[in-house]
Design a protein around this motif. Structure first.
Motif, PDB file in Angstrom:
ATOM      1  N   VAL A   1      41.254  56.219 -24.353  1.00  0.00           N
ATOM      2  CA  VAL A   1      40.959  55.804 -25.717  1.00  0.00           C
ATOM      3  C   VAL A   1      40.066  56.873 -26.317  1.00  0.00           C
ATOM      4  O   VAL A   1      38.863  56.926 -26.037  1.00  0.00           O
ATOM      5  N   GLY A   2      40.640  57.749 -27.117  1.00  0.00           N
ATOM      6  CA  GLY A   2      39.893  58.882 -27.633  1.00  0.00           C
ATOM      7  C   GLY A   2      39.447  59.786 -26.492  1.00  0.00           C
ATOM      8  O   GLY A   2      40.235  60.112 -25.594  1.00  0.00           O
ATOM      9  N   PRO A   3      38.163  60.164 -26.446  1.00  0.00           N
ATOM     10  CA  PRO A   3      37.683  61.045 -25.373  1.00  0.00           C
ATOM     11  C   PRO A   3      37.323  60.305 -24.083  1.00  0.00           C
ATOM     12  O   PRO A   3      36.912  60.922 -23.107  1.00  0.00           O
ATOM     13  N   ALA A   4      37.475  58.996 -24.061  1.00  0.00           N
ATOM     14  CA  ALA A   4      37.045  58.196 -22.916  1.00  0.00           C
ATOM     15  C   ALA A   4      38.226  57.570 -22.184  1.00  0.00           C
ATOM     16  O   ALA A   4      39.310  57.394 -22.737  1.00  0.00           O
ATOM     17  N   THR A   5      37.991  57.238 -20.919  1.00  0.00           N
ATOM     18  CA  THR A   5      38.920  56.423 -20.144  1.00  0.00           C
ATOM     19  C   THR A   5      38.313  55.034 -20.025  1.00  0.00           C
ATOM     20  O   THR A   5      37.174  54.894 -19.565  1.00  0.00           O
ATOM     21  N   VAL A   6      39.067  54.042 -20.445  1.00  0.00           N
ATOM     22  CA  VAL A   6      38.566  52.665 -20.489  1.00  0.00           C
ATOM     23  C   VAL A   6      39.438  51.792 -19.594  1.00  0.00           C
ATOM     24  O   VAL A   6      40.666  51.954 -19.553  1.00  0.00           O
ATOM     25  N   SER A   7      38.811  50.870 -18.873  1.00  0.00           N
ATOM     26  CA  SER A   7      39.556  49.962 -18.011  1.00  0.00           C
ATOM     27  C   SER A   7      39.069  48.541 -18.209  1.00  0.00           C
ATOM     28  O   SER A   7      37.899  48.292 -18.507  1.00  0.00           O
ATOM     29  N   GLY A   8      39.998  47.609 -18.045  1.00  0.00           N
ATOM     30  CA  GLY A   8      39.666  46.193 -18.043  1.00  0.00           C
ATOM     31  C   GLY A   8      40.241  45.568 -16.790  1.00  0.00           C
ATOM     32  O   GLY A   8      41.416  45.787 -16.463  1.00  0.00           O
ATOM     33  N   ALA A   9      39.431  44.819 -16.052  1.00  0.00           N
ATOM     34  CA  ALA A   9      39.882  44.220 -14.798  1.00  0.00           C
ATOM     35  C   ALA A   9      39.512  42.740 -14.774  1.00  0.00           C
ATOM     36  O   ALA A   9      38.429  42.351 -15.223  1.00  0.00           O
ATOM     37  N   TYR A  10      40.449  41.938 -14.234  1.00  0.00           N
ATOM     38  CA  TYR A  10      40.226  40.503 -14.114  1.00  0.00           C
ATOM     39  C   TYR A  10      40.580  40.071 -12.699  1.00  0.00           C
ATOM     40  O   TYR A  10      41.562  40.564 -12.113  1.00  0.00           O
ATOM     41  N   ALA A  11      39.800  39.148 -12.145  1.00  0.00           N
ATOM     42  CA  ALA A  11      40.092  38.634 -10.810  1.00  0.00           C
ATOM     43  C   ALA A  11      39.709  37.168 -10.726  1.00  0.00           C
ATOM     44  O   ALA A  11      38.815  36.697 -11.438  1.00  0.00           O
ATOM     45  N   GLN A  12      40.409  36.468  -9.834  1.00  0.00           N
ATOM     46  CA  GLN A  12      40.071  35.079  -9.535  1.00  0.00           C
ATOM     47  C   GLN A  12      40.076  34.910  -8.028  1.00  0.00           C
ATOM     48  O   GLN A  12      40.991  35.375  -7.347  1.00  0.00           O
ATOM     49  N   ASP A  13      39.035  34.270  -7.487  1.00  0.00           N
ATOM     50  CA  ASP A  13      38.992  34.064  -6.041  1.00  0.00           C
ATOM     51  C   ASP A  13      39.643  32.730  -5.678  1.00  0.00           C
ATOM     52  O   ASP A  13      40.060  31.964  -6.551  1.00  0.00           O
ATOM     53  N   HIS A  14      39.729  32.464  -4.383  1.00  0.00           N
ATOM     54  CA  HIS A  14      40.422  31.259  -3.929  1.00  0.00           C
ATOM     55  C   HIS A  14      39.667  29.972  -4.260  1.00  0.00           C
ATOM     56  O   HIS A  14      40.218  28.874  -4.138  1.00  0.00           O
ATOM     57  N   ALA A  15      38.406  30.106  -4.680  1.00  0.00           N
ATOM     58  CA  ALA A  15      37.632  28.938  -5.096  1.00  0.00           C
ATOM     59  C   ALA A  15      37.792  28.663  -6.584  1.00  0.00           C
ATOM     60  O   ALA A  15      37.216  27.703  -7.108  1.00  0.00           O
ATOM     61  N   GLY A  16      38.555  29.516  -7.298  1.00  0.00           N
ATOM     62  CA  GLY A  16      38.796  29.321  -8.715  1.00  0.00           C
ATOM     63  C   GLY A  16      37.806  29.998  -9.629  1.00  0.00           C
ATOM     64  O   GLY A  16      37.848  29.794 -10.853  1.00  0.00           O
ATOM     65  N   ASN A  17      36.895  30.832  -9.092  1.00  0.00           N
ATOM     66  CA  ASN A  17      35.914  31.535  -9.919  1.00  0.00           C
ATOM     67  C   ASN A  17      36.550  32.761 -10.565  1.00  0.00           C
ATOM     68  O   ASN A  17      37.200  33.562  -9.894  1.00  0.00           O
TER      69      ASN A  17
END
Length: 304
Positions: free
Chosen positions: A220-236
């Motif tokens: 994104v322009g001069p930067a590298t941007v990341s978005g990450a999502y996770a869910q554990d087995h307890a539902g968090n």
């Protein structure tokens, strides 16, 4: 006649050496680490400021068979200092063995793990040491290459073709007498037009392990941007925004913001920098807040 025999023997030995290859690589790092809430050793509180260091040496051996299949193995020697001022002597890891042909790799032993190998999982890591790696949404609840000492034994299959990668892994439930729970994971990623999308799923007998991971990253322009999502087995649920950008010819910054439902205060964030000083060496530092606990470091890392 003796000269002919010697020459023939030398030629055979040279041919054998040409078919096999042993490489050494790794890094060293050292500096200062600040921990607002240090642990305790022997019932005595550790210092807030301490020396930190790590030595890592990878030993890779490969050979190529007549049919073109490459066989290889890796072991690692690693030693670290703890934030209580004590230093752990370098120790050997368990070995990872693999066979590779074209885009297909089959490996066994101290495997990399499908989830831990997902692209951009560690994006946004800050400082010399990672300062707790609160930006990693899996919370290390998956198989990974264990750098020191015994590890869970597993198998994995990796296939890479053009823009796509598929990685499946399984760890043996009888590999140790303590961590005898089963893990099976699969992850896939695709890169197109400068963007990467990755998805991972894991079945595990470990209650706190990650179950699902999704990552999107790109420029994104001069930067590298990341978005990450996770869910554990307890539902968090947990999500992370990571950023890296060059701000000068030899200087880059890294930053992240993390929200974790299972954490005490739910939010962590950090910012750091890397300054290349040449010869594979760099000056690194950062500061992070891990659920309200402030950490910082500064030092030098050099690759070899």
């Amino acid at each position: 006649m003796k000269k002919v025999l010697f020459a023939t023997t030398a030629l055979i030995a040279t041919a054998g050496m040409a078919a096999a290859d042993v490489k050494l690589s790794g890094y060293g790092r050292f500096g200062l680490l600040y921990n607002e809430t240090p642990g305790t050793t022997g019932g005595v509180a550790d210092d807030e400021v301490s020396l930190t260091s790590r030595f890592r040496l990878n030993i890779d051996g490969t050979t190529t068979a007549d049919n073109g299949v490459t066989f290889g193995a890796r072991v690692r020697i690693q030693g670290d200092s703890a934030d209580n001022g004590y230093t752990n002597a370098p120790a050997f890891s368990a070995a990872r063995f693999y066979a590779m042909s074209g885009g297909l790799t089959v490996a066994a032993g101290n495997i990399l793990g499908a989830i831990d190998s997902m692209p951009y999982l560690y994006h946004g890591s800050v400082g010399l040491t990672g300062l707790g790696y609160a930006n990693v949404v899996t919370d290390f609840g998956a198989d990974e290459f264990d750098s020191a000492g015994p590890s869970r034994s597993g198998v994995e299959v990796i296939y890479e073709a053009d823009m796509f990668t598929v990685h499946a892994s399984y760890s043996d439930p009888t590999s140790t007498t303590v961590n005898n729970q089963e893990r099976a994971a699969i992850a896939g990623s695709a890169t197109f037009s400068g963007y990467t999308v990755a998805l991972g799923y894991q079945e595990s007998d470990f209650g706190g392990d990650v179950e699902f991971v999704a990552i999107v990253a790109g420029e994104v322009g001069p930067a590298t941007v990341s978005g990450a999502y996770a869910q554990d087995h307890a539902g968090n649920d947990q999500f992370n925004l990571g950023l890296s950008a060059d701000v000068a010819a030899a200087t880059a910054i890294q930053a992240y913001f993390n929200h974790d439902e299972a954490a005490a205060t739910e939010e962590s964030y950090g910012i750091g920098f890397t300054h290349d000083i040449g010869g594979g060496a760099s000056l690194r530092g950062g500061v992070a807040s891990l659920n309200g606990d402030t950490r910082a470091d500064l030092g030098v890392l050099f690759n070899f």
